[in-house]
Enzyme design. Structure first.
Site, PDB file in Angstrom:
ATOM      1  N   ASP A 147      48.805  41.066  27.185  1.00  0.00           N
ATOM      2  CA  ASP A 147      47.468  40.528  26.941  1.00  0.00           C
ATOM      3  C   ASP A 147      46.527  41.559  26.321  1.00  0.00           C
ATOM      4  OD1 ASP A 147      48.039  38.000  28.175  1.00  0.00           O
ATOM      5  OD2 ASP A 147      47.954  39.022  30.099  1.00  0.00           O
ATOM      6  N   ASP A 153      46.955  40.748  32.540  1.00  0.00           N
ATOM      7  CA  ASP A 153      47.612  41.838  33.259  1.00  0.00           C
ATOM      8  C   ASP A 153      47.604  43.142  32.479  1.00  0.00           C
ATOM      9  OD1 ASP A 153      49.498  41.489  31.290  1.00  0.00           O
ATOM     10  OD2 ASP A 153      50.986  40.558  32.598  1.00  0.00           O
ATOM     11  N   ASP A 205      44.897  34.460  31.513  1.00  0.00           N
ATOM     12  CA  ASP A 205      46.329  34.421  31.253  1.00  0.00           C
ATOM     13  C   ASP A 205      46.968  33.689  32.435  1.00  0.00           C
ATOM     14  OD1 ASP A 205      48.971  35.188  30.249  1.00  0.00           O
ATOM     15  OD2 ASP A 205      48.982  36.577  31.946  1.00  0.00           O
TER      16      ASP A 205
END
Length: 665
Positions: free
Chosen positions: A551, A547, A343
């Site tokens: 996600d 995190d 990410d």
């Protein structure tokens, strides 16, 4: 046989140092000594030609002391779990030796068998101690401020009595007992046990602190936001404890193999006892003795213990380094990944905007322009406004007073400073309000936006009666370790991709700086799931690093989900397969290296165990291997594979880590 590794059962505070007389871990080493003494006394009694009854009693004592826990484990497996295991093979071999009046060989088998268990427990206990040491981070008591009839008083309470909302006084040198928010005082706090940060962190009013961290300087008043039973530290401990129960595929296969193999050995030994005397007129007693040797050396103790012992050592080593595996399955799975998807925001980047460019227009210099814009933004709660104010503070600029302030949600701010109207906002808002930019500013704006930066424009006065002051560009900052982490992964042959909800231009700018060439941009959370599936179809098993909040779907979908930052992130602890304590990207490389090392050690142990079994079985048939030597080879190999896992995965990496840490100071 210590093949069933029990999870750590321990209260949330430090354990009592007094031994529990009823536990196997306390009693078994002492029974090993009793077994050895009984064998020695039996040998002496026989040499002195004493009463056969006394010799028999000593032999029975050696059997009871050496075999009680093995027999207990074998019967529990047989009747409770309907399983045959290696404990049963050992006990039957000893009883078989006794049945042909070979008491001493059987007693020696039980002695070495129980001694092997004790040595294994010690070796595995070293791994458990790495986990159990986390409990030492908990203080026993805390000073709590509570209101009484005569005012606020400080009471010393057990940490289990602290309630959410209580204010706890933390004095210098004390560990913080609960997760909470600072309500008074200022201090430096060592957060390394939770976040992995090597340097103390300054804490002031409104900032979060975590249980288990160390208050270094000033006194703090901390309002508890979680009970002691639900702190970040307690969740981490629970996570590592539960990791012992999540077995790897190799371990699950060997569990099933043990049952089938034990049944096969019992059947083969039964045939070996009966067939040679019936068909080949072999001496029954000699043949029976060889059958007991065969049952002993063919038992897969080393094979069965090698995998869980290695994985427990690796899980403990990871926990000490800030890498929390949720079980052996994920430890083993990480070694096979072919791709890592990151990410962007908060993972490859710090997740906080920072000023990158200050471009004044007109008479103002850079510092005066920044000061004026920061003054206009100082009452705004927007992250971009805070970044501008922080940059002015970093440069030591004092901000003029604001006489009037208006925030235009999602667009910008207006403020009256020294009786002049200052407007700061997004290009679309500002251009709609004040018309086109001067050519030189428009050129700079286009260039900065092309680099993926966010541009804020500033104007003094009113439409038609004012002037453009300039622009400020901001961008999320790349983590310092991101480039090196990506480079190391690519050097290992791992494909690296980036997933982000940002537009393609911003994504391409960040990816170019980090060194990633595979980009998935403008993704919603469900789109990240599709991207992970596409990546796994094209490349192979993939790990997702995020995190743990937006996600979460992708973390759950990926072959291995890796959550950044265990501190306070419930979703990270629940969703991911692997959690990195603190926001340290470099721990990904540590985790992958540890998983590959664990897999290598496991297969070393499996190959060694199979080789020893083959050689001992061959010796039983070819050179009439005596039972004591068979037992020594069998139990010795079991201890060797446990120690190999302990040294290769826990002790030696810890020594290397300490050397590197000392060298970097």
């Amino acid at each position: 046989m210590a093949t069933h590794i029990q999870p750590i059962s321990q209260p949330r505070t430090e354990p009592d140092s007094k031994p529990n007389w009823l536990t196997q871990s306390w009693l078994e080493p002492r029974l090993v000594v009793v077994t050895a003494l009984a064998i020695a006394a039996s040998l002496i009694a026989e040499r002195l030609d004493t009463s056969p009854t006394l010799i028999l009693l000593l032999n029975i004592l050696s059997y009871l002391a050496g075999g009680i826990f093995g027999a207990k484990g074998a019967l529990e497996s047989l009747f409770k779990e309907r399983k045959l295991d290696v404990d049963m093979l050992m006990v039957l071999a000893a009883l078989g030796a006794a049945s042909i009046n070979q008491w001493r060989e059987g007693a020696l088998l039980l002695f070495l068998f129980s001694l092997s268990n004790v040595l294994q427990d010690y070796a595995i206990g070293r791994s458990r101690n790495a986990i159990r040491s986390l409990f030492k981070l908990y203080p026993q008591e805390a000073k709590v401020k509570r209101g009484t009839e005569v005012g606020t008083q400080v009471q010393t309470l057990s940490i289990n009595e602290i309630r959410v909302g209580d204010v706890v006084l933390i004095e210098p040198g004390e560990r913080i007992p609960v997760d909470g928010v600072v309500r008074g005082g200022r201090s430096s706090v060592d957060q390394s046990p939770i976040t992995g940060e090597s340097m103390p962190v300054e804490k002031g009013i409104g900032e979060k602190v975590f249980a288990g961290t160390l208050n270094i300087q000033g006194a703090l008043d901390v309002e508890a936001t979680q009970p002691a039973s639900n702190t970040t530290l307690s969740r981490i401990i629970k996570l590592v404890e539960e990791a012992q129960d999540a077995k790897a595929p190799t371990e699950r296969f060997l569990d099933r193999f043990e049952q089938v193999y034990a049944a096969f050995i019992l059947g083969a030994v039964a045939l070996f006892i009966v067939v040679p005397p019936l068909l080949f007129s072999a001496d029954f007693e000699a043949n029976f003795y060889r059958a007991m040797v065969l049952m002993t050396v063919a038992s897969p103790c080393a094979l069965v213990i090698s995998v869980p012992a290695s994985f427990i050592s690796a899980i403990a080593a990871g926990a000490r380094r800030g890498v929390l595996f949720k079980g052996g399955a994920y430890l083993e799975g990480l070694a096979s990944i072919k791709a890592v998807a990151f990410d962007k925001t908060g993972t490859l980047t710090q997740g906080k905007p920072a000023v990158t460019d200050v471009v004044p227009h007109g008479a103002l210099n850079t510092d005066d322009f920044l000061t004026l814009v920061a003054a206009a933004e100082q009452r705004s709660e927007h992250p971009l406004a805070k970044a501008i104010v922080n940059d002015a503070a970093r440069r030591g600029r004092s901000l003029p007073a604001v006489e009037d302030f208006e925030a235009v949600a999602g667009k910008g701010v207006r403020a009256l400073i020294d009786r002049e109207s200052i407007t700061v906002g997004s290009p679309s808002f500002m251009l709609n309000q004040f018309g086109t930019l001067p050519d030189e500013l428009e050129s700079v704006r286009a260039r900065l936006e092309g680099e993926g930066k966010t541009v804020m424009l500033a104007y003094r006065g009113y439409n038609g009666h004012g002037q453009w002051l300039g622009l400020i560009a901001l961008a999320d900052q790349i983590r310092p370790e991101a480039v090196e982490t990506v480079r190391r992964l690519q050097k290992q042959g791992v494909k690296v991709a980036m997933l982000t909800g940002d537009n393609a231009r911003v994504a391409e700018s960040i990816a170019a700086q980090v060194g990633i060439d595979r980009i998935f941009a403008e993704l919603l959370p469900e789109d990240k799931v599709t991207a992970i599936r596409q990546l796994e179809t094209e490349v192979g098993p993939a790990a997702m690093v995020g995190d743990g909040v937006n996600d979460a779907p992708a973390l759950a979908t990926a072959h291995i989900g890796i959550a950044m930052g265990a501190a306070g992130t419930d979703v990270a602890l629940e969703t991911a397969d692997l959690v990195l304590m603190g926001d340290r990207l470099e721990l990904i490389d540590t985790a992958i290296d540890l998983s590959k090392r664990a897999r290598r050690v496991v297969w070393q142990n499996i190959a060694f165990a199979l080789f020893v079994i083959f050689m001992l079985v061959l010796g039983a048939f070819v050179v009439d291997l005596p039972l004591p030597l068979g037992v020594l080879g069998h139990e010795g190999s079991t201890v060797i594979v446990v120690l190999n896992g302990l040294i290769a995965l826990l002790i030696w990496p810890e020594i290397q880590y300490r050397r590197r840490t000392k060298a970097n100071r």
